[in-house]
Design a protein around this motif. Structure first.
Motif, PDB file in Angstrom:
ATOM      1  N   PHE A 102       0.858  -1.173   0.000  1.00 30.03           N
ATOM      2  CA  PHE A 102       0.000   0.000   0.000  1.00 30.03           C
ATOM      3  C   PHE A 102       0.904   1.236   0.000  1.00 30.03           C
ATOM      4  CE2 PHE A 102      -2.418  -3.317   2.248  1.00 30.03           C
ATOM      5  CZ  PHE A 102      -3.454  -3.452   1.337  1.00 30.03           C
ATOM      6  N   THR A 133       3.489   3.040  11.151  1.00 29.24           N
ATOM      7  CA  THR A 133       3.930   1.927  10.297  1.00 29.24           C
ATOM      8  C   THR A 133       5.373   1.513  10.544  1.00 29.24           C
ATOM      9  OG1 THR A 133       4.551   3.479   8.547  1.00 29.24           O
ATOM     10  CG2 THR A 133       2.316   2.530   8.446  1.00 29.24           C
ATOM     11  N   PHE A 176       3.541  -1.151   3.850  1.00 30.83           N
ATOM     12  CA  PHE A 176       3.271   0.257   3.582  1.00 30.83           C
ATOM     13  C   PHE A 176       4.523   0.966   3.102  1.00 30.83           C
ATOM     14  CE2 PHE A 176       0.180  -0.897   6.878  1.00 30.83           C
ATOM     15  CZ  PHE A 176      -1.008  -0.493   6.263  1.00 30.83           C
ATOM     16  N   VAL A 234      -3.680   6.459  -1.478  1.00 25.53           N
ATOM     17  CA  VAL A 234      -3.179   5.142  -1.119  1.00 25.53           C
ATOM     18  C   VAL A 234      -3.395   4.292  -2.361  1.00 25.53           C
ATOM     19  CG1 VAL A 234      -3.332   3.174   0.434  1.00 25.53           C
ATOM     20  CG2 VAL A 234      -3.828   5.477   1.293  1.00 25.53           C
ATOM     21  N   LEU A 286      -5.080   3.853   7.745  1.00 22.99           N
ATOM     22  CA  LEU A 286      -4.280   2.626   7.616  1.00 22.99           C
ATOM     23  C   LEU A 286      -5.134   1.388   7.877  1.00 22.99           C
ATOM     24  CD1 LEU A 286      -0.991   3.737   9.423  1.00 22.99           C
ATOM     25  CD2 LEU A 286      -1.392   3.532   6.949  1.00 22.99           C
ATOM     26  N   TYR A 309      -6.605  -0.443   5.044  1.00 22.26           N
ATOM     27  CA  TYR A 309      -5.670  -1.192   4.199  1.00 22.26           C
ATOM     28  C   TYR A 309      -4.900  -2.217   5.021  1.00 22.26           C
ATOM     29  CZ  TYR A 309      -6.839   2.555   1.044  1.00 22.26           C
ATOM     30  OH  TYR A 309      -7.537   3.424   0.259  1.00 22.26           O
TER      31      TYR A 309
END
Length: 189
Positions: free
Chosen positions: A100, A126, A148, A167, A184, A187
């Motif tokens: 992503f 992340t 990510f 994204v 986030l 995803y």
């Protein structure tokens, strides 16, 4: 231009995102799609450079040295001519992003709306370390798990709903830092 010099010129180093993308391979489908695109430029095959690079990046996630050599051969160009295009346009990635890929707008409206703070929060959530990224040669930073990646983007054309981000191909408006975790979460697969 030899393969080793080309590989040194292109920043297609391994990233944690690499496993999420297939390795570059010329398939009959890729050949057919490339030939179809080239047919739109009968006066000059060279004009198909951008369309072919877009095909490659869409299918393989980024532009590798092998992909550059293939595009150059398809268009009867020296590989350096394709390298010039890849390194000029910031939209072409030279290394694998995460599964992503998040592009955060950093132009004036978004910066004033908190895009730099949004980037910090996304990195915090992340585990991304952006300390070795630079804005041109290595703009993408990837999370340790490869899921990510982030990079700043120039104007995503929604100044009135800043800050904005994308994204992959999904556009998101009004993503303040406190909405980063929810973003986030969309995803997580």
């Amino acid at each position: 231009m030899s393969g080793s010099i080309l590989e040194e010129t292109i920043a297609s180093h391994e990233t944690p995102g690499t496993p999420f993308y297939p390795p570059f391979a010329v398939t009959p489908e890729l050949e057919a799609e490339a030939d179809e695109r080239i047919s739109h430029y009968p006066a000059s095959k060279r004009s198909a450079t951008l369309p072919l690079l877009h095909i490659v990046q869409h299918k393989f996630g980024y532009i590798s040295a092998a992909a550059i050599e293939w595009v150059a051969a398809k268009l009867d160009l020296e590989p350096i001519k394709v390298v010039e295009v890849v390194t000029f346009y910031p939209g072409f990635r030279q290394s694998a992003p995460g599964k992503f890929h998040i592009r955060v707008c950093r132009t004036l409206s978004c910066a004033m709306g908190g895009s730099y703070e949004l980037m910090e929060k996304l990195c915090e959530l992340t585990g991304i370390d952006r300390s070795s990224s630079d804005s041109h040669h290595h703009p993408i930073s990837v999370s340790p798990c490869g899921k990510f990646s982030v990079e700043f983007a120039e104007c995503l054309a929604s100044c009135g709903s800043a800050p904005v981000c994308m994204v992959n191909d999904d556009f998101h408006e009004g993503i303040s830092p406190d909405k980063a975790e929810g973003l986030l979460g969309n995803y997580s697969a």
